[in-house]
Design a protein around this motif. Structure first.
Motif, short mmCIF file in Angstrom:
data_model
loop_
_atom_site.label_atom_id
_atom_site.label_comp_id
_atom_site.label_asym_id
_atom_site.label_seq_id
_atom_site.Cartn_x
_atom_site.Cartn_y
_atom_site.Cartn_z
N ALA A 99 40.91 43.29 41.88
CA ALA A 99 41.68 43.85 42.98
C ALA A 99 42.59 42.79 43.59
O ALA A 99 42.39 41.59 43.41
CB ALA A 99 40.73 44.41 44.03
N TYR A 100 43.58 43.27 44.34
CA TYR A 100 44.46 42.39 45.08
C TYR A 100 44.78 43.03 46.42
O TYR A 100 44.68 44.24 46.59
CB TYR A 100 45.74 42.08 44.29
CG TYR A 100 46.68 43.25 44.16
CD1 TYR A 100 46.50 44.21 43.17
CD2 TYR A 100 47.75 43.41 45.04
CE1 TYR A 100 47.35 45.29 43.05
CE2 TYR A 100 48.62 44.48 44.93
CZ TYR A 100 48.41 45.41 43.92
OH TYR A 100 49.26 46.49 43.81
N TRP A 106 43.85 46.97 50.03
CA TRP A 106 43.37 46.50 48.74
C TRP A 106 43.65 47.54 47.66
O TRP A 106 43.51 48.75 47.89
CB TRP A 106 41.87 46.21 48.80
CG TRP A 106 41.58 44.91 49.49
CD1 TRP A 106 41.42 44.71 50.83
CD2 TRP A 106 41.46 43.63 48.88
NE1 TRP A 106 41.20 43.38 51.08
CE2 TRP A 106 41.21 42.69 49.90
CE3 TRP A 106 41.52 43.19 47.56
CZ2 TRP A 106 41.02 41.34 49.65
CZ3 TRP A 106 41.32 41.84 47.31
CH2 TRP A 106 41.08 40.93 48.34
N TYR A 107 44.02 47.02 46.48
CA TYR A 107 44.39 47.88 45.36
C TYR A 107 43.77 47.32 44.08
O TYR A 107 43.52 46.13 43.96
CB TYR A 107 45.91 47.89 45.18
CG TYR A 107 46.68 48.34 46.39
CD1 TYR A 107 47.09 47.41 47.35
CD2 TYR A 107 46.99 49.69 46.59
CE1 TYR A 107 47.80 47.81 48.47
CE2 TYR A 107 47.70 50.09 47.71
CZ TYR A 107 48.10 49.14 48.64
OH TYR A 107 48.80 49.55 49.75
N LYS A 108 43.56 48.23 43.11
CA LYS A 108 43.15 47.79 41.78
C LYS A 108 44.31 47.07 41.11
O LYS A 108 45.46 47.50 41.23
CB LYS A 108 42.74 49.00 40.94
CG LYS A 108 42.36 48.66 39.51
CD LYS A 108 42.06 49.92 38.70
CE LYS A 108 43.26 50.80 38.47
NZ LYS A 108 44.23 50.17 37.57
N VAL A 109 43.98 46.01 40.40
CA VAL A 109 44.99 45.33 39.60
C VAL A 109 45.56 46.33 38.60
O VAL A 109 44.82 47.05 37.93
CB VAL A 109 44.38 44.11 38.89
CG1 VAL A 109 45.32 43.54 37.85
CG2 VAL A 109 44.01 43.05 39.92
N GLY A 110 46.90 46.32 38.48
CA GLY A 110 47.56 47.42 37.78
C GLY A 110 47.25 47.56 36.31
O GLY A 110 47.22 48.68 35.79
N ASN A 111 47.02 46.47 35.60
CA ASN A 111 46.85 46.59 34.16
C ASN A 111 45.39 46.69 33.76
O ASN A 111 45.03 46.44 32.60
CB ASN A 111 47.50 45.39 33.45
CG ASN A 111 46.83 44.08 33.82
OD1 ASN A 111 46.07 44.01 34.77
ND2 ASN A 111 47.12 43.04 33.08
#
Length: 124
Positions: A99-100, A106-111
Motif C-alpha cells: 500500500a501507499y 491509503w491505497y493498494k499499490v497499483g500493479n
C-alpha cells in the motif's frame, strides 16, 4: 510480482477476537508499506489499517482505531491484523496488499492484484 494469501477469518460473536494473517507468495513484502482493506457486501473496498516498511508507524481507519492492531514480520514475510472487540459491522472480506499513502488516504499499490481475501463474520 508479489502475491498475498490471507487467512484466519471465521465466524465469531460480537466482542470476540480474530487474528488475520497475510503471507507473501512470490516476492517479498519487505520493500513495501502494507495495508489491510475490507469489503462489505455490496460496497466498495475500504481502508482498515497500514504499517510502514520498517514498522515504525501505523495508521488506522477511525472505525477500528483502538480495537485492531496491524503488525508485520519481515523475516516470515507475513503481515497480521489482530482484531479485538469485534462488532457486527466488522463483517466483511478482508484483504491485505502492498500500500501507499497519498493525500492522507491509503491505497493498494497499483500493479498488485488483490488476493482472495478472508471472510470475517461477526454475529450479534
Amino acid at each position: 510480482q508479489v502475491q498475498q494469501v490471507e487467512s484466519g477469518g471465521g465466524l465469531v460473536q460480537a466482542g470476540g477476537s480474530l487474528r488475520l494473517s497475510c503471507a507473501a507468495s512470490g516476492r517479498t513484502f519487505s520493500p513495501y508499506a502494507m495495508g489491510w482493506f475490507r469489503q462489505h457486501p455490496g460496497k466498495e473496498r475500504e481502508f482498515v489499517a497500514a504499517m510502514t516498511v520498517n514498522g515504525d508507524s501505523t495508521y488506522y481507519a477511525d472505525s477500528v482505531k483502538g480495537r485492531f492492531i496491524i503488525s508485520r514480520d519481515n523475516v516470515k514475510n507475513t503481515v497480521y491484523l489482530q482484531m479485538n472487540s469485534l462488532k457486527p459491522e466488522d463483517t466483511a472480506v478482508y484483504h491485505c496488499a502492498p500500500a501507499y499513502s497519498a493525500g492522507g488516504r491509503w491505497y493498494k499499490v497499483g500493479n498488485v492484484f488483490w488476493g482472495q481475501g478472508t471472510q470475517v463474520t461477526v454475529s450479534s
